[in-house]
Scaffold this motif. Structure first.
Motif, short mmCIF file in Angstrom:
data_model
loop_
_atom_site.label_atom_id
_atom_site.label_comp_id
_atom_site.label_asym_id
_atom_site.label_seq_id
_atom_site.Cartn_x
_atom_site.Cartn_y
_atom_site.Cartn_z
N LEU A 7 38.98 30.27 39.24
CA LEU A 7 39.59 29.28 40.20
C LEU A 7 40.66 28.31 39.44
N GLU A 8 40.34 27.86 38.32
CA GLU A 8 41.27 27.04 37.48
C GLU A 8 42.50 27.65 37.30
N ASN A 9 42.31 28.94 36.63
CA ASN A 9 43.59 29.73 36.39
C ASN A 9 44.63 29.97 37.88
N LEU A 10 43.76 30.06 38.85
CA LEU A 10 44.74 30.27 40.17
C LEU A 10 45.41 28.99 40.47
N VAL A 29 54.66 33.86 33.48
CA VAL A 29 53.02 33.95 33.61
C VAL A 29 52.82 34.19 34.88
N THR A 30 51.80 35.24 35.25
CA THR A 30 51.59 35.76 36.48
C THR A 30 50.12 35.49 36.35
N PHE A 31 49.50 35.61 37.54
CA PHE A 31 47.82 35.44 37.59
C PHE A 31 47.27 36.49 36.80
N GLU A 32 48.03 37.82 37.00
CA GLU A 32 47.42 39.05 36.56
C GLU A 32 47.34 38.67 34.91
N ASP A 33 48.40 37.93 34.41
CA ASP A 33 48.32 37.61 32.78
C ASP A 33 47.13 37.16 32.30
N VAL A 34 46.47 36.22 33.17
CA VAL A 34 45.36 35.37 32.93
C VAL A 34 44.11 35.86 33.38
N ALA A 35 44.19 36.66 34.20
CA ALA A 35 42.92 37.33 34.99
C ALA A 35 42.14 38.28 34.18
N VAL A 36 40.65 38.19 34.21
CA VAL A 36 39.75 38.97 33.45
C VAL A 36 39.06 39.56 34.59
N TYR A 37 39.00 40.88 34.19
CA TYR A 37 37.98 41.73 35.39
C TYR A 37 37.00 42.45 34.66
N PHE A 38 35.89 42.36 35.40
CA PHE A 38 34.78 43.25 34.88
C PHE A 38 34.30 44.52 35.44
N SER A 39 33.73 45.35 34.79
CA SER A 39 33.41 46.55 35.60
C SER A 39 31.95 46.00 36.22
N TRP A 40 31.41 46.92 37.37
CA TRP A 40 30.14 46.48 37.86
C TRP A 40 29.06 46.25 36.86
N GLU A 41 29.33 47.24 35.96
CA GLU A 41 28.27 47.56 34.74
C GLU A 41 28.32 46.18 33.72
N GLU A 42 29.62 45.73 33.36
CA GLU A 42 29.70 44.71 32.77
C GLU A 42 29.34 43.42 33.49
N TRP A 43 29.45 43.39 34.88
CA TRP A 43 29.24 42.13 35.54
C TRP A 43 27.45 42.10 35.63
N ASP A 44 27.06 43.30 35.82
CA ASP A 44 25.44 43.22 35.68
C ASP A 44 24.83 42.56 34.33
N LEU A 45 25.57 42.76 33.28
CA LEU A 45 25.19 42.38 32.01
C LEU A 45 25.27 40.62 31.85
N LEU A 46 26.02 39.97 32.78
CA LEU A 46 26.30 38.59 32.77
C LEU A 46 25.08 37.93 33.30
N ASP A 47 24.62 36.70 32.90
CA ASP A 47 23.71 36.05 33.53
C ASP A 47 24.18 34.97 34.64
N GLU A 48 23.58 34.20 35.08
CA GLU A 48 24.17 33.48 36.26
C GLU A 48 25.02 32.55 35.71
N ALA A 49 24.73 31.90 34.52
CA ALA A 49 25.62 30.77 34.05
C ALA A 49 26.88 31.32 33.74
N GLN A 50 26.88 32.75 33.02
CA GLN A 50 28.14 33.32 32.79
C GLN A 50 29.02 33.52 34.02
N ARG A 51 28.34 34.01 35.04
CA ARG A 51 29.08 34.46 36.27
C ARG A 51 29.80 32.94 36.91
#
Length: 74
Positions: A44-47, A14-36
């Motif tokens: 950080l926990e995965n790392l 298992v690599t970090f890339e296997d468990v990483a989740v990436y957001f586009s800028w558009e998706e990131w903008d849809l998250l509220d502060e608690a979700q971010r």
């Protein structure tokens, strides 16, 4: 059931890339502060977990990789 899981052979690396989740800028903008904040904490926990599996070797590779970002390796 837990005992059976302990007897099963590992399924692979298992690599970090296997468990990483990436957001586009558009998706990131849809998250509220608690979700971010949750995203940040989970990543950080995965790392930390993956680093603990590989020990100092992974930490030294990560440092080397970060140190060469934006620089030519040739």
């Amino acid at each position: 059931m837990a005992a059976a899981a302990l007897r099963d052979p590992p399924q692979g690396s298992v690599t970090f890339e296997d468990v990483a989740v990436y957001f586009s800028w558009e998706e990131w903008d849809l998250l509220d502060e608690a979700q971010r904040c949750l995203y940040h904490n989970v990543m950080l926990e995965n790392l930390a977990l993956i680093t603990s599996l590989a020990g100092p070797l992974l930490a030294s590779l990560w440092t080397c990789r970060e140190g060469t970002r934006g620089k030519s390796l040739a």
